[in-house]
Design an enzyme around this catalytic site. Structure first.
Site, PDB file in Angstrom:
ATOM      1  N   HIS A 171      23.700  26.987  -0.505  1.00 56.18           N
ATOM      2  CA  HIS A 171      22.545  27.466  -1.262  1.00 56.18           C
ATOM      3  C   HIS A 171      22.233  28.924  -0.935  1.00 56.18           C
ATOM      4  CE1 HIS A 171      20.916  23.160  -2.066  1.00 56.18           C
ATOM      5  NE2 HIS A 171      21.551  23.624  -3.120  1.00 56.18           N
TER       6      HIS A 171
ATOM      7  N   LYS B 257      28.390   8.221  -3.811  1.00 55.13           N
ATOM      8  CA  LYS B 257      27.025   8.767  -3.932  1.00 55.13           C
ATOM      9  C   LYS B 257      26.003   7.644  -4.115  1.00 55.13           C
ATOM     10  CE  LYS B 257      23.863  12.075  -5.832  1.00 55.13           C
ATOM     11  NZ  LYS B 257      23.551  13.223  -6.649  1.00 55.13           N
TER      12      LYS B 257
ATOM     13  N   ARG C 254      19.983   9.936   2.921  1.00 56.20           N
ATOM     14  CA  ARG C 254      20.441  10.666   1.739  1.00 56.20           C
ATOM     15  C   ARG C 254      20.805  12.113   2.083  1.00 56.20           C
ATOM     16  NH1 ARG C 254      18.093  10.090  -4.398  1.00 56.20           N
ATOM     17  NH2 ARG C 254      19.478  11.623  -5.333  1.00 56.20           N
TER      18      ARG C 254
ATOM     19  N   GLU D  44      32.146  19.191  -4.707  1.00 49.30           N
ATOM     20  CA  GLU D  44      31.307  18.007  -4.418  1.00 49.30           C
ATOM     21  C   GLU D  44      32.200  16.808  -4.058  1.00 49.30           C
ATOM     22  OE1 GLU D  44      28.129  18.364  -4.107  1.00 49.30           O
ATOM     23  OE2 GLU D  44      27.504  19.984  -5.466  1.00 49.30           O
TER      24      GLU D  44
ATOM     25  N   HIS E 139      27.809  27.058  -8.377  1.00 50.10           N
ATOM     26  CA  HIS E 139      27.296  26.215  -7.295  1.00 50.10           C
ATOM     27  C   HIS E 139      28.432  25.663  -6.424  1.00 50.10           C
ATOM     28  CE1 HIS E 139      24.874  23.358  -5.103  1.00 50.10           C
ATOM     29  NE2 HIS E 139      25.707  22.400  -5.466  1.00 50.10           N
TER      30      HIS E 139
ATOM     31  N   ASN F 142      23.726  16.562   1.626  1.00 50.62           N
ATOM     32  CA  ASN F 142      23.519  18.018   1.678  1.00 50.62           C
ATOM     33  C   ASN F 142      24.559  18.729   2.531  1.00 50.62           C
ATOM     34  OD1 ASN F 142      21.293  17.836   0.070  1.00 50.62           O
ATOM     35  ND2 ASN F 142      19.860  17.646   1.782  1.00 50.62           N
TER      36      ASN F 142
ATOM     37  N   HIS G 215      25.513  22.362   2.084  1.00 50.88           N
ATOM     38  CA  HIS G 215      24.557  22.964   1.150  1.00 50.88           C
ATOM     39  C   HIS G 215      23.602  23.969   1.795  1.00 50.88           C
ATOM     40  CE1 HIS G 215      26.061  20.084  -1.759  1.00 50.88           C
ATOM     41  NE2 HIS G 215      25.360  20.681  -2.696  1.00 50.88           N
TER      42      HIS G 215
ATOM     43  N   LYS H 181      17.674  12.031  -9.522  1.00 49.00           N
ATOM     44  CA  LYS H 181      16.861  13.247  -9.359  1.00 49.00           C
ATOM     45  C   LYS H 181      16.876  14.033 -10.657  1.00 49.00           C
ATOM     46  CE  LYS H 181      17.007  14.096  -4.404  1.00 49.00           C
ATOM     47  NZ  LYS H 181      17.446  15.013  -3.329  1.00 49.00           N
TER      48      LYS H 181
ATOM     49  N   ARG I  21       4.829   8.720 -20.171  1.00 50.98           N
ATOM     50  CA  ARG I  21       4.909   8.279 -18.769  1.00 50.98           C
ATOM     51  C   ARG I  21       6.245   7.636 -18.411  1.00 50.98           C
ATOM     52  NH1 ARG I  21       0.039   6.447 -20.404  1.00 50.98           N
ATOM     53  NH2 ARG I  21      -1.681   7.836 -19.846  1.00 50.98           N
TER      54      ARG I  21
ATOM     55  N   GLU J 102      13.766   9.844   2.202  1.00 51.46           N
ATOM     56  CA  GLU J 102      12.738   9.715   3.221  1.00 51.46           C
ATOM     57  C   GLU J 102      13.272   9.456   4.618  1.00 51.46           C
ATOM     58  OE1 GLU J 102       9.302   8.127   0.143  1.00 51.46           O
ATOM     59  OE2 GLU J 102      10.646   6.721   1.119  1.00 51.46           O
TER      60      GLU J 102
HETATM   61  P1  NAD Z   1      25.763  23.328 -16.675  1.00 45.91           P
HETATM   62  O1  NAD Z   1      25.125  22.095 -17.168  1.00 45.91           O
HETATM   63  O2  NAD Z   1      24.999  24.587 -16.812  1.00 45.91           O
HETATM   64  O3  NAD Z   1      27.180  23.489 -17.406  1.00 45.91           O
HETATM   65  C1  NAD Z   1      28.006  24.583 -17.092  1.00 45.91           C
HETATM   66  C2  NAD Z   1      28.527  25.278 -18.359  1.00 45.91           C
HETATM   67  O4  NAD Z   1      29.550  24.479 -18.959  1.00 45.91           O
HETATM   68  C3  NAD Z   1      27.480  25.484 -19.438  1.00 45.91           C
HETATM   69  O5  NAD Z   1      27.698  26.731 -20.040  1.00 45.91           O
HETATM   70  C4  NAD Z   1      27.783  24.382 -20.442  1.00 45.91           C
HETATM   71  O6  NAD Z   1      27.383  24.703 -21.749  1.00 45.91           O
HETATM   72  C5  NAD Z   1      29.265  24.258 -20.331  1.00 45.91           C
HETATM   73  N1  NAD Z   1      29.829  22.951 -20.634  1.00 45.91           N
HETATM   74  C6  NAD Z   1      29.367  21.752 -20.231  1.00 45.91           C
HETATM   75  N2  NAD Z   1      30.207  20.787 -20.584  1.00 45.91           N
HETATM   76  C7  NAD Z   1      31.216  21.371 -21.249  1.00 45.91           C
HETATM   77  C8  NAD Z   1      32.417  20.887 -21.838  1.00 45.91           C
HETATM   78  N3  NAD Z   1      32.755  19.597 -21.777  1.00 45.91           N
HETATM   79  N4  NAD Z   1      33.236  21.778 -22.429  1.00 45.91           N
HETATM   80  C9  NAD Z   1      32.935  23.093 -22.456  1.00 45.91           C
HETATM   81  N5  NAD Z   1      31.840  23.608 -21.888  1.00 45.91           N
HETATM   82  C10 NAD Z   1      30.987  22.762 -21.296  1.00 45.91           C
HETATM   83  O7  NAD Z   1      26.186  23.224 -15.148  1.00 45.91           O
HETATM   84  P2  NAD Z   1      26.692  22.062 -14.181  1.00 45.91           P
HETATM   85  O8  NAD Z   1      27.536  22.741 -13.178  1.00 45.91           O
HETATM   86  O9  NAD Z   1      27.243  20.891 -14.901  1.00 45.91           O
HETATM   87  O10 NAD Z   1      25.354  21.557 -13.494  1.00 45.91           O
HETATM   88  C11 NAD Z   1      24.558  22.402 -12.705  1.00 45.91           C
HETATM   89  C12 NAD Z   1      23.142  21.888 -12.718  1.00 45.91           C
HETATM   90  O11 NAD Z   1      23.128  20.575 -12.143  1.00 45.91           O
HETATM   91  C13 NAD Z   1      22.155  22.716 -11.930  1.00 45.91           C
HETATM   92  O12 NAD Z   1      20.972  22.845 -12.678  1.00 45.91           O
HETATM   93  C14 NAD Z   1      21.885  21.864 -10.685  1.00 45.91           C
HETATM   94  O13 NAD Z   1      20.607  22.069 -10.158  1.00 45.91           O
HETATM   95  C15 NAD Z   1      22.038  20.483 -11.245  1.00 45.91           C
HETATM   96  N6  NAD Z   1      22.360  19.464 -10.241  1.00 45.91           N
HETATM   97  C16 NAD Z   1      21.561  18.370 -10.182  1.00 45.91           C
HETATM   98  C17 NAD Z   1      21.829  17.364  -9.269  1.00 45.91           C
HETATM   99  C18 NAD Z   1      20.966  16.137  -9.254  1.00 45.91           C
HETATM  100  O14 NAD Z   1      21.114  15.307  -8.355  1.00 45.91           O
HETATM  101  N7  NAD Z   1      20.103  15.954 -10.209  1.00 45.91           N
HETATM  102  C19 NAD Z   1      22.915  17.463  -8.394  1.00 45.91           C
HETATM  103  C20 NAD Z   1      23.718  18.597  -8.479  1.00 45.91           C
HETATM  104  C21 NAD Z   1      23.437  19.595  -9.409  1.00 45.91           C
HETATM  105 ZN    ZN Z   2      25.707  20.418  -4.783  1.00 49.23          ZN
END
Ligand code: NAD
Ligand code: ZN
Length: 349
Positions: A241, A215, A230, A171, A254, A234, A237, A129, A107, A226
């Site tokens: 998206h 952020k 926040r 971003e 992205h 977006n 986006h 998130k 939990r 809500e």
């Molecule tokens: P990712 O985590 O898939 O990483 C991208 C690629 O880079 C992967 O192949 C990874 O193995 C590689 N990588 C990571 N760090 C590395 C490093 N230091 N050196 C070499 N390679 C490296 O992608 P991302 O762009 O970091 O994140 C995208 C994800 O984040 C999505 O799932 C998205 O939904 C999520 N996201 C979440 C929030 C949130 O608020 N929680 C906000 C924005 C995005």
């Molecule tokens: Zn984004």
């Protein structure tokens, strides 16, 4: 929160200050684990922790409930209990799934984020998130679970492919547009390639700090999404998206799709919020400076974007909640934007 160069071998020592427990799981992906898991593991052992390393294949396809269940199974087998904690070592994918696991394991146990992409440092590691995708859509299952600790090691960004590094700037530029006109000016004299040199560590560090502040401040006002405050995060986006989906999550990263979405949102802001056109031009120039796309490839099937828009948003009476900027450094949500406004903006991309 720790943001500095060469801090992976201090993770154990740092975690000790905040976490009294012994057992932990380092959750990472196949790429990142082979690069950085060892120094983190050694440092944790050195500080008296018992870390279990759990790996998932790299890529968004691993962000599923099945993988999350598999990780939980391995944590149980490794003897983690209610007193244990989870470390997410990787990009946003790992941050999201490890945070989700931390939220549901017994939990909820503490989550430590060690983001290794620029996007994760300035965006996904902040705000709490967490979640996974389902075949029906992205991030449909999740929880709000804030990290107990975030450790950003700037050196890890050196191995990040250029495209991945640059997408983080989409971003960052979004943050500038919605909340910080000064940062937009500062970005005008930065170069993505230069920022990863040792001589620029300080500039990169302050840029990341500033984005975390922007952020966090917005999230603090409306943690659970809500009140609509926040929602300004977006910006860009809605279009982004839809473009990401139209490209079947392969054509654009992205941040690249977001870059195009920002251009569309600026065009809509000129029409609906009185954004001066020269401010849009400044944003477009900045996106280009960081090698982000600002035009769609001529042969890109735009119909797919419109279909994705209809799928993604509930256009009630042809309207949608859309984020606009009346001038750089501010943004608000409006219902005064129609599907046709978005279509027009996307058509001119
Ligand atoms: P990712 O985590 O898939 O990483 C991208 C690629 O880079 C992967 O192949 C990874 O193995 C590689 N990588 C990571 N760090 C590395 C490093 N230091 N050196 C070499 N390679 C490296 O992608 P991302 O762009 O970091 O994140 C995208 C994800 O984040 C999505 O799932 C998205 O939904 C999520 N996201 C979440 C929030 C949130 O608020 N929680 C906000 C924005 C995005
Ligand atoms: Zn984004």
């Amino acid at each position: 929160m720790l943001i500095d160069a060469s801090v992976l071998d201090q993770v154990g020592e740092y975690a000790r200050k905040y976490l009294p427990c012994e057992r932990c799981a380092i959750i990472s992906d196949s790429n990142v684990a082979s690069l950085f898991a060892e120094p983190v593991r050694k440092s944790l052992i050195g500080a008296g922790f018992q870390p279990a390393l759990i790996k998932v294949p790299a890529g968004e396809k691993s962000k599923t409930l099945e993988q999350a269940g598999g990780i939980c199974g391995q944590m149980i087998a490794a003897g983690l209990d209610r007193q244990s904690f989870v470390i997410g070592l990787g990009g946003g994918m790992i941050g999201d799934i490890s945070g989700f696991v931390a939220a549901i394991y017994h939990r909820g146990i503490p989550h430590v984020q060690i983001p290794t992409t620029l996007l994760a440092m300035v965006d996904s590691s902040i705000g709490g998130k967490t979640g996974v995708n389902t075949p029906h859509g992205k991030n449909l299952l999740g929880a709000v679970h804030h990290p107990s600790l975030v450790i950003d090691d700037l050196d890890v960004l050196k191995t990040l492919p250029n495209r991945e590094f640059n997408q983080g700037f989409a971003e960052i530029i979004k943050h500038a547009v919605i909340a910080d006109a000064k940062m937009l000016q500062a970005l005008k004299v930065m170069r993505a390639s230069g920022l990863r040199h040792a001589s620029e560590t300080h500039a990169l560090q302050s840029l990341i700090k500033r984005n975390i502040q922007i952020k966090s401040k917005i999230v603090a006002k409306d943690e659970r999404d809500e009140t609509g405050e926040r929602a300004v995060l977006n910006f860009g986006h809605t279009g982004g998206h839809a473009i990401e989906r139209a490209g079947e999550y392969r054509k654009f990263l992205h941040g690249e799709a977001l870059s195009l979405g920002i251009v569309a949102a600026c065009a809509i802001s000129i029409k609906k919020a009185g954004l001066p056109p020269d401010q849009r031009d400044a944003v477009v120039e900045l996106l280009q400076r960081f090698k982000l796309p600002t035009r769609l490839p001529p042969n890109f099937p735009r119909e797919k974007i419109f279909n994705a828009l209809k799928f993604d948003k509930k256009f009630e009476g042809g309207k949608v909640r859309f984020v606009v900027t009346p001038r750089i450094g501010s943004a608000y949500v409006t219902e005064d934007v129609t599907f046709d406004d978005i279509r027009e903006a996307v058509e001119t991309l």
